[in-house]
Design an enzyme around this catalytic site. Structure first.
Site, PDB file in Angstrom:
ATOM      1  CE1 TYR A 101      28.054  41.156  38.736  1.00 28.87           C
ATOM      2  CE2 TYR A 101      27.078  42.272  36.845  1.00 28.87           C
ATOM      3  CZ  TYR A 101      27.343  42.214  38.202  1.00 28.87           C
ATOM      4  OH  TYR A 101      26.864  43.213  39.021  1.00 28.87           O
ATOM      5  CD  GLU A 189      26.488  41.221  41.868  1.00 27.27           C
ATOM      6  OE1 GLU A 189      26.659  42.436  41.629  1.00 27.27           O
ATOM      7  OE2 GLU A 189      27.153  40.589  42.714  1.00 27.27           O
TER       8      GLU A 189
END
Length: 382
Positions: A101, A189
């Site tokens: 992530y 993201e």
């Protein structure tokens, strides 16, 4: 402006961030054509701005044309948490060895950009933060200094990424930061950022929020608006050039200035209420602006009372009061108003409201923000 996944990937591609080859499709035939072009196996992914697509059946793997057609037929038109799927993204399927992530956003309290990096990707970062907070590396970046490759590499090491992923992850992180800053994003993201068995690192998903204040610099953003999901209240507000964000509460909010509007939301919450919206009318509190604001709030069936919180500076109190009186002649409200009027010529404004003879059942005036908040919440809860 929140982008759909495929739009986010297209945005990433402008900054040379590797993404899976694929294409968007609005029909079953277009989905099959995109699958054939991408090469099997492919993944057919619902394009909706909500989580839980996979669990809802909105993400399916297809090994051949027949399966691609079958999945596209099932996903197009599907309802996922109240969002109807109007478009799918079809991309070449990726082999995954590990999932990570990474994201960039602004930490306003620190007045710096914030990078978050974790070896635990593929799940919501909130879950990781709750269950294993030490798995998230947080790095504040001074906008003046920017992000160097050396700093990005050290972050990868600190996050315990495997040696074979560090070069690729470092390269993507630096490019993602450039996308975030030069591309005027509020959020950029990648979840998951994947390591393939071949050693390549690759953005498998994209979540991008663009800063609407920078739209004037990006005429190309107009192309992103076609499927942008906006509720009816926000559409109406946009047509009236109002700064409006819809929420889920019962107290409608009108304030002049973003800071005051946010403070109003806070004080309503502090006294046990819940805001139905954020609405900043800025310096314009004339009849046209006030009527437009009241029309938008009146459209929301959940609104039980309305809090108008005005601090007069450049906008004078008597002009605000005249605007409210005239607006009430144009808009038939379903909820009572509580107004707190302070600042320049506030006394004159309050007298105008009093002289207008508006019944207390429709409009009440309170001297302070706290008193007004308590009154408006009491009306909403009555």
């Amino acid at each position: 402006m929140d982008l759909f996944e495929y739009q986010g990937k297209q945005y990433f591609a402008r900054y040379d961030i590797p993404v899976s080859p694929g294409g968007p499709a609005d029909t079953v035939d277009e989905a099959v054509a995109a699958a054939n072009a991408a090469g099997y196996p492919v993944v057919v992914k619902a394009q909706v701005q909500v989580g839980g697509r996979g669990k809802a059946g909105g993400i399916k793997l297809a090994d051949n044309e027949a399966e691609a057609r079958q999945h596209a037929e099932a996903i197009l038109g599907m309802d996922i948490k109240g969002h109807v799927v109007k478009r799918v993204w079809v991309e070449n399927a990726s082999d995954i060895e590990e999932e990570y992530y990474v994201s960039f956003t602004l930490d306003r309290a620190e007045k710096k950009h914030l990078m978050m990096l974790s070896r635990e990707g593929g799940v919501e970062i909130e879950v990781v933060a709750e269950e294993n907070p030490d798995a998230i590396i947080k790095l504040h970046i001074d906008p003046v200094d920017g992000l160097s490759a050396d700093v990005a590499r050290q972050a990868c090491i600190d996050a315990n990424l495997p040696e074979r992923a560090i070069d690729g992850a470092t390269d993507i992180i630096v490019k993602l930061y450039r996308c975030y800053t030069e591309g005027d994003c509020d959020l950029a993201e990648i979840n998951p950022l994947i390591l393939k068995p071949t050693g390549e690192v690759h953005a498998l998903d994209a979540k991008v929020t663009l800063d609407g204040n920078a739209e004037y610099r990006h005429p190309e953003w107009e192309a992103f608006k076609g499927l942008t999901e906006m509720d009816e209240r926000e559409k109406m507000a946009a047509e009236k050039d109002l700064q409006y964000i819809g929420l889920d509460g019962t107290v409608g909010i009108i304030a002049n200035g973003a800071g005051l509007a946010m403070s109003t939301l806070d004080v309503v919450n502090q006294v046990g209420g819940s805001a139905a919206n954020f609405l900043d009318i800025g310096g314009g509190a004339n009849a046209d602006v006030m009527a437009g604001a009241l029309e938008v709030i009146n459209f929301d069936e959940n609104v039980k009372s309305i809090f108008i919180n005005i601090f007069g500076g450049i906008t004078r109190g008597e002009e605000v009061a005249k605007g409210i009186v005239e607006a009430l002649n144009r808009v038939e409200l379903k909820a009572p108003i509580v107004i707190r009027l302070d600042g320049t010529n506030a006394e004159e404004g309050r007298q105008i409201l009093l002289d207008a003879g508006i019944p207390e059942s429709k409009l009440r005036s309170e001297p302070t923000m706290l008193a007004a908040a308590k009154t408006v919440v009491g009306l909403a809860n009555a």
